[in-house]
Design a protein around this motif. Sequence first.
Motif, PDB file in Angstrom:
ATOM      1  N   ALA A 171       0.919  -1.136  -0.104  1.00  0.00           N
ATOM      2  CA  ALA A 171       0.004   0.062  -0.060  1.00  0.00           C
ATOM      3  C   ALA A 171       0.825   1.312   0.046  1.00  0.00           C
ATOM      4  N   SER A 247      -2.385  -0.412   9.061  1.00  0.00           N
ATOM      5  CA  SER A 247      -3.643  -0.875   8.333  1.00  0.00           C
ATOM      6  C   SER A 247      -3.464  -0.310   6.885  1.00  0.00           C
ATOM      7  N   VAL A 248      -3.718  -1.345   6.028  1.00  0.00           N
ATOM      8  CA  VAL A 248      -3.680  -0.918   4.393  1.00  0.00           C
ATOM      9  C   VAL A 248      -4.778   0.086   4.294  1.00  0.00           C
ATOM     10  N   ASP A 249      -6.142  -0.038   4.709  1.00  0.00           N
ATOM     11  CA  ASP A 249      -7.046   1.043   4.767  1.00  0.00           C
ATOM     12  C   ASP A 249      -6.706   2.427   5.243  1.00  0.00           C
ATOM     13  N   ALA A 250      -6.003   2.397   6.462  1.00  0.00           N
ATOM     14  CA  ALA A 250      -5.374   3.522   7.068  1.00  0.00           C
ATOM     15  C   ALA A 250      -4.415   4.043   5.936  1.00  0.00           C
ATOM     16  N   LEU A 252      -4.042   3.680   2.679  1.00  0.00           N
ATOM     17  CA  LEU A 252      -4.787   4.050   1.371  1.00  0.00           C
ATOM     18  C   LEU A 252      -5.413   5.434   1.802  1.00  0.00           C
ATOM     19  N   ALA A 253      -6.095   5.795   2.864  1.00  0.00           N
ATOM     20  CA  ALA A 253      -6.793   7.118   3.181  1.00  0.00           C
ATOM     21  C   ALA A 253      -6.121   8.037   3.648  1.00  0.00           C
TER      22      ALA A 253
END
Length: 272
Positions: A171, A247-250, A252-253
């Motif tokens: 990421a 976290s991957v989501d964190a 990317l965001a």
Amino acid sequence: MELSPIGLVHSGIRFRSDMPVQGVDAEIEIFSRYAGGLSGIEENSHLILVCWMHEAGRDVLTAVARKVSGDLPEKGVFSLRSPVRPNPLSVSVVRLCGVRDERFLALANVDLIDGTPVIDIKPYQTGWDCVFSATGHDRTEKIRKMGPGEYRAGLIREAVNYHGELCPGVAVGVRIAEAATRIFERDLRHPQVSVAPGPDPCIADALIGITGASPGNRRLGCSGGDRYVLSCAGKEAVFILREVPESVDAILAAGEASLFDCAVHSRPQQRR
């Protein structure tokens, strides 16, 4: 020539216009009389899926990659992955996620609408089917016309195809690649783009998968420290990581400034 479907695609997408460029999760139903042909298929992580695009036009020889932008140059259908073509066969690499009841395949990255006839399935073999050194047209103009979400999805797929999974390091590599694309205003697979990764192997894999850089094509080096350096046509972008979320989501965001510092320098161009 006679083709007999061996199964059907069950997808949540029913109209071609709704299909994302990267495809969706879908299920393939193999007809009972062909189920025996699936023996051993679960040993493969990826498959080559051959289908008949039954709603595609067959009287078109030139088209535009309209999923990206309607004002891209028109090309011959044999140089595009457009569904419209004299024989509308779809050949795509998909990820096998599971097998249910010995004849239902759960797949990822399927770009086929619900009800598409399946013609054949073959195992994807890395040593034969992956040509990492392959080159194609310069995608710079196409990238400029993509939305940021669509471009990111493409980067993620290229990185994961090389590395194997979407982990935090991958990421971060995707976020670095997004910034470098903006800085250089160029497709990162261009022969003038070189990469010198830092110490994290997952970030390095992501950047290699996205750029196609390798020691053999003299586009891959080593930064010799904790920096990640991308260069192109007399310009160098140096990325130094900050505290990266786990976290991957964190990742990317997050805003780029919270992930890394980036400095852009001029550098002499080297002759190849």
